[in-house]
Design a protein around this motif. Structure first.
Motif, PDB file in Angstrom:
ATOM      1  N   THR A  46      71.288  -1.336  -1.436  1.00  0.00           N
ATOM      2  CA  THR A  46      72.412  -0.681  -0.776  1.00  0.00           C
ATOM      3  C   THR A  46      73.247  -1.599   0.100  1.00  0.00           C
ATOM      4  N   SER A  48      76.258  -3.882   1.314  1.00  0.00           N
ATOM      5  CA  SER A  48      77.685  -3.775   1.033  1.00  0.00           C
ATOM      6  C   SER A  48      78.164  -4.945   0.183  1.00  0.00           C
ATOM      7  N   LYS A  51      81.926  -5.575   2.644  1.00  0.00           N
ATOM      8  CA  LYS A  51      81.962  -5.871   4.066  1.00  0.00           C
ATOM      9  C   LYS A  51      81.145  -7.122   4.384  1.00  0.00           C
ATOM     10  N   THR A  59      70.649  -3.035   5.385  1.00  0.00           N
ATOM     11  CA  THR A  59      71.440  -2.744   4.203  1.00  0.00           C
ATOM     12  C   THR A  59      72.238  -3.942   3.726  1.00  0.00           C
ATOM     13  N   HIS A 272      79.571   8.397   0.226  1.00  0.00           N
ATOM     14  CA  HIS A 272      78.780   7.520   1.086  1.00  0.00           C
ATOM     15  C   HIS A 272      78.736   6.105   0.517  1.00  0.00           C
ATOM     16  N   ARG A 275      82.125   4.403   0.881  1.00  0.00           N
ATOM     17  CA  ARG A 275      82.388   4.088   2.279  1.00  0.00           C
ATOM     18  C   ARG A 275      81.573   2.888   2.756  1.00  0.00           C
ATOM     19  N   GLU A 276      80.301   2.838   2.387  1.00  0.00           N
ATOM     20  CA  GLU A 276      79.399   1.802   2.896  1.00  0.00           C
ATOM     21  C   GLU A 276      79.322   0.561   2.016  1.00  0.00           C
ATOM     22  N   GLU A 277      79.558   0.717   0.712  1.00  0.00           N
ATOM     23  CA  GLU A 277      79.377  -0.406  -0.202  1.00  0.00           C
ATOM     24  C   GLU A 277      80.639  -0.768  -0.973  1.00  0.00           C
TER      25      GLU A 277
END
Length: 322
Positions: A46, A48, A51, A59, A272, A275-277
């Motif tokens: 998971t 990114s 980012k 993560t 999700h 947004r996160e990855e």
């Protein structure tokens, strides 16, 4: 198989179709098992992809990078058997799935022809409807085995389930019947367009490519490869979401990747991940998935056609003797 250009779905009895489909699934599953384990491991990471990493963030610390390096790392840390983790439920699933899929595909096609009329629907439309419906039926029937396959493949050096029976007992005790169907919505959402696109493409290419001089003596394998690549790429985000949802529950933090988030629902899981990855996160493991899909589909369709041909020949020879 006759040389008159009849469709795959119109040939053979139900028993012959079941035997051919089950045999094809069994052989194909064993051949691509290591790549399947790699795909699942990559899909469950998971970190990114868009980012910059934050110091100390779980993560952002990927354990695996790339297909070849992941194969080597699993082999080094878990031995050769690590590359076949989850193969028992996977074999059971593939045999059952293939048999149900081909049988349903044939039955639904014949039902359509009986209801609407033979040659009334365009071949591509008929193949799409039959393929999508057969895929949905087979996916639902074999989904608990798919979930078990994923959970076993996601186990790292820490053993969560000691056997297939213990895994069934554990899930039934702590998660109930619903625990065996986590992510089914994504599975159905994936398989309907996947099988529709796959069979429509395969049926469109099989006969034209059969006239070409290709490896293995026919265009069956090549048509299967092309159809699989197109279909797999189209629905891959749903495949990844299904894997993330399948490892939810009380064992979520015990797999090789300890930081798998708590997801709930297909749309919220997709939001999700994006947004996160980033959007690229939805395609994590796509490369190995395509590498896996090509030989899997080629072996499946090539084996299916030849087993069915052998069964038809055996029946014909038996009739002559009698």
């Amino acid at each position: 198989m006759s040389g008159t250009g009849e469709h795959l779905k119109d040939e053979g009895t139900k028993t012959q179709v079941v035997i051919a489909g089950a045999t094809a699934g069994l052989i194909a599953r064993f051949v691509i098992a290591p790549l399947d384990v790699v795909k699942i491991r990559l899909q469950l990471q998971t970190h990114s992809l868009t980012k910059p990493p934050s110091p100390g963030a779980l993560t952002t610390s990927p354990k695996y990078r790339g297909t070849v390096s992941t194969l080597k790392q699993i082999f080094r840390e878990e031995g050769i058997t690590g590359l076949w983790k989850g193969n028992i439920p996977a074999e059971l699933m593939y045999v059952s799935y293939s048999a149900i899929q081909f049988t349903a595909y044939r039955s639904i096609t014949l039902a359509l022809q009986k209801t609407v009329g033979e040659n009334k629907l365009p071949s591509a439309v008929e193949s799409f409807i039959a393929g999508a419906s057969a895929g949905a039926v087979a996916t639902t029937a074999t989904y608990p085995l798919d979930l078990l396959r994923t959970r076993f493949a996601a186990q790292g050096t820490e053993k969560i389930y000691s056997s297939l029976l213990s895994s069934i007992q554990d899930i039934a005790k702590h998660e109930g019947p619903r625990g065996f169907f986590q992510g089914l919505g994504a599975g159905i959402g994936q398989i309907i367009p996947y099988m529709g696109i796959f069979f429509a493409t395969y049926e469109s290419l099989r006969l034209p490519m059969g006239t070409l001089h290709l490896p293995f003596g026919s265009g069956d394998a090549s048509a299967g490869v092309i159809a699989s690549i197109i279909a797999k790429t189209s629905v891959f985000p749903l495949d990844l979401i299904r894997k993330r949802l399948q490892v939810q529950g009380p064992t979520r933090a015990k797999y090789f990747h300890k930081a798998i988030p708590a997801y709930k629902g297909v749309s919220r899981t997709m939001q999700h991940i994006v947004r996160e990855e980033g959007v690229r996160g939805l395609y994590r493991g796509l490369t190995v998935s395509l590498v896996k899909a090509a030989p899997a589909s080629a072996v499946t369709m090539w084996t299916y056609e030849r087993v069915l041909r052998a069964l038809l020949k055996l029946e014909s020879n038996s009739s002559v003797v009698l």
